[in-house]
Each structure stands twice: as C-alpha cells, then as structure tokens.
Design a protein around this motif. Structure first.
Motif, short mmCIF file in Angstrom:
data_model
loop_
_atom_site.label_atom_id
_atom_site.label_comp_id
_atom_site.label_asym_id
_atom_site.label_seq_id
_atom_site.Cartn_x
_atom_site.Cartn_y
_atom_site.Cartn_z
N HIS A 86 -4.13 -11.46 6.98
CA HIS A 86 -2.99 -10.82 6.29
C HIS A 86 -1.68 -11.15 7.01
O HIS A 86 -0.67 -11.43 6.36
CB HIS A 86 -3.20 -9.31 6.21
CG HIS A 86 -4.21 -8.91 5.19
ND1 HIS A 86 -5.52 -8.64 5.50
CD2 HIS A 86 -4.12 -8.75 3.85
CE1 HIS A 86 -6.19 -8.33 4.39
NE2 HIS A 86 -5.36 -8.39 3.38
N ASP A 128 -3.58 -8.87 -1.14
CA ASP A 128 -4.29 -10.09 -0.74
C ASP A 128 -3.66 -11.32 -1.39
O ASP A 128 -3.77 -12.42 -0.89
CB ASP A 128 -5.78 -10.00 -1.12
CG ASP A 128 -6.53 -9.00 -0.25
OD1 ASP A 128 -5.89 -8.36 0.60
OD2 ASP A 128 -7.76 -8.86 -0.43
N ASN A 129 -3.02 -11.10 -2.54
CA ASN A 129 -2.39 -12.21 -3.28
C ASN A 129 -0.89 -12.27 -3.08
O ASN A 129 -0.17 -12.85 -3.90
CB ASN A 129 -2.69 -12.05 -4.78
CG ASN A 129 -4.17 -11.85 -5.05
OD1 ASN A 129 -5.00 -12.48 -4.40
ND2 ASN A 129 -4.49 -10.97 -5.97
N GLY A 176 0.85 -1.20 0.00
CA GLY A 176 0.00 0.00 0.00
C GLY A 176 0.88 1.24 0.00
O GLY A 176 0.71 2.12 0.84
N ARG A 225 -10.50 -6.79 6.13
CA ARG A 225 -9.81 -6.10 5.04
C ARG A 225 -8.59 -5.33 5.53
O ARG A 225 -7.77 -4.89 4.73
CB ARG A 225 -10.76 -5.11 4.36
CG ARG A 225 -11.94 -5.79 3.73
CD ARG A 225 -12.78 -4.76 2.99
NE ARG A 225 -14.04 -5.34 2.55
CZ ARG A 225 -14.98 -4.67 1.91
NH1 ARG A 225 -14.80 -3.40 1.63
NH2 ARG A 225 -16.11 -5.26 1.56
N ASP A 264 -2.60 -6.53 -5.82
CA ASP A 264 -3.35 -6.55 -4.56
C ASP A 264 -2.59 -7.40 -3.55
O ASP A 264 -2.27 -8.56 -3.83
CB ASP A 264 -4.74 -7.14 -4.81
CG ASP A 264 -5.67 -6.88 -3.64
OD1 ASP A 264 -5.22 -7.01 -2.48
OD2 ASP A 264 -6.84 -6.55 -3.88
N GLU A 315 1.08 -1.51 -4.83
CA GLU A 315 -0.08 -0.62 -4.76
C GLU A 315 -1.13 -1.16 -5.73
O GLU A 315 -0.79 -1.53 -6.85
CB GLU A 315 0.35 0.81 -5.14
CG GLU A 315 -0.76 1.82 -5.31
CD GLU A 315 -1.67 1.95 -4.08
OE1 GLU A 315 -1.17 2.22 -2.98
OE2 GLU A 315 -2.89 1.78 -4.27
N ARG A 316 -2.39 -1.18 -5.27
CA ARG A 316 -3.40 -1.77 -6.15
C ARG A 316 -4.17 -0.75 -6.99
O ARG A 316 -4.86 -1.14 -7.94
CB ARG A 316 -4.37 -2.62 -5.34
CG ARG A 316 -5.28 -1.85 -4.43
CD ARG A 316 -6.22 -2.80 -3.73
NE ARG A 316 -7.03 -2.12 -2.74
CZ ARG A 316 -7.78 -2.72 -1.85
NH1 ARG A 316 -7.84 -4.03 -1.83
NH2 ARG A 316 -8.50 -2.04 -0.99
#
Ligand code: SAM
Length: 217
Positions: free
Chosen positions: A134, A97-98, A45, A127, A95, A68-69
């Motif tokens: 995470h 998340d991956n 991020g 999230r 992302d 950064e997504r």
C-alpha cells in the motif's frame, strides 16, 4: 467498521451528486473536477466521515476526497455531506487497493489514514493499509513533498506500521504515543473511532510519514 445492511444506501449513493461514480475518469484531472487549483487531501477508509467533513468545513482552501469501500458506511458520510453541501468534498465508494487507478503520479498533497483496520493475523498483514504494497501505491500518487498522517489506538498496528513504512523507504516524524496529551493535540479533529476508543481510555498513537529516496539503512 460493521454496520447492518442498509437497503436504501446504494440507490441513494448511486444518484448522489456528492459521490463521484467514475473516479478513474478524473485521474490526473481532479483540479478540473473541483474547478480550482487547491491542494488535494484524501482520506483512505473514511468510515462515517466525521473527520473529513469537519476538515473540509474548517479548510475551504483545500479540496478533500473521502474514500470508503463499504456502502453502508459511506452512506453515513454522505448523509453528513447532504446536510453540509461542502463544495470542496467529494466521496468515492471505492477500494483503496485500486488507488492508482483514481489518482495520477504527484496528484495528491496529503493522505490521511485514521484508525485503519488492524488485520491482527500475521497472514493478513498485506491487507493493512500501511503495508509495503500500500505504501508503494501511496508513494506513486503523492507529491514529493506530500505526506501521510496516520493515527490509531491499536499499538500493535502502530508498531507494525512504523517498521513497515521505514522498510518501504519512508521517514517518520511528529510521532506521539498519546496524541491527546501531546504538543499535536491542538487542532486535532477526532474521527468516530477516535472518540469511541479515547473515551474508553485508550491513548491515540499518531505519526507522519514522508517518502524518501530509498529504504532507510
Ligand atoms: N477512519 C474512520 C474512523 O476513524 O472512524 C473509520 C475507521 S474503520 C476501523 C476502517 C474503515 O476503513 C472501514 O469503514 C472500512 O470499510 C474502511 N476500509 C478498509 N479497507 C479499505 C480499503 N481498502 N479501501 C477503502 N476503505 C477501506
């Protein structure tokens, strides 16, 4: 971070040599990608990239990957890197998340989480980038001696994170509720959000997390 849509962002990102477009292909081989054997630090991020570009400039002996997504946001970081052309910095439009698809077990030396989105509603807690889910992913890609450096001005997110990471089996150190007036202030590199919120008078919270064998009792 909300930015207006930037129509030219995607075409420029897609053609940039400073962005890795197939990060999964380099899983377990980032040393090869950078062409050296240096430690690997990543920021999840990264926003507009001031922190990671400054860190990469100040620490040429460390390799950095900024994740950064949001394309319009990554584009701002890319503009900085287009000027600086730092050989030790690669950007990923991806992302977190991956994240386990991009990094192998024990591949990463340090993770920075700076001013992560707070997701204040309780039903959005999963999230948050410091949620147990995470943290488990970070534990899988970090070296055993690796650590996560977390800072935020959001006290609710900070308090939640201290609890969540301990439940997920991490220890906490170097904790401060007022980074800029603490022993950790020297050498602190400010992010875009940090400058904005500290300028409004908000104290900055900061802590370091290290994975331990199991959940703390
Ligand atoms: N770290 C920067 C700073 O301190 O100025 C940006 C902070 S901003 C509040 C949070 C950033 O994290 C946003 O740009 C958002 O798009 C990005 N982000 C949130 N969740 C993410 C995820 N799962 N993967 C990648 N980026 C994410």
């Amino acid at each position: 971070m909300r930015l207006r849509h930037i129509a030219k962002a995607m075409p420029i990102i897609e053609q940039s040599e400073f962005v890795e477009h197939d990060p999964a292909a380099w899983k377990g081989r980032w040393k090869e990608r950078f062409g050296n054997d240096r430690p690997l630090h990543i920021e999840v991020g990264m926003g507009k990239g001031r922190f990671i570009t400054t860190m990469a400039e100040q620490n040429p002996e460390i390799d950095y990957i900024g994740i950064e997504r949001a394309d319009a946001v990554l584009y701002r970081a890319l503009q900085k890197q287009q000027e600086l052309k730092l050989p030790n910095l690669i950007l990923l439009l991806a992302d977190a998340d991956n994240i386990e698809e991009y990094f192998a077990e024990n591949e990463v030396d340090r993770i920075y989480l700076n001013f992560s989105d707070p997701w204040p509603k309780a039903h959005h807690a999963k999230r948050r980038l410091t949620s147990g889910t995470h943290m488990d992913k970070y534990a899988n890609i970090l070296k055993p001696e690796g650590c996560i450096c977390f800072k935020t001005d959001n006290r609710d997110l900070f308090d939640y994170s201290l609890e969540a990471v301990q439940e997920a089996g991490w220890s906490i150190s170097d904790l401060t509720y007022d980074l800029h007036h603490s022993e950790y202030a020297e050498g602190n590199v400010m992010t875009e959000y940090e400058e904005r919120f500290s300028g409004m008078g908000n104290p900055i919270c900061r802590a370091v997390f290290r994975h331990t064998e199991g959940p703390e009792s």
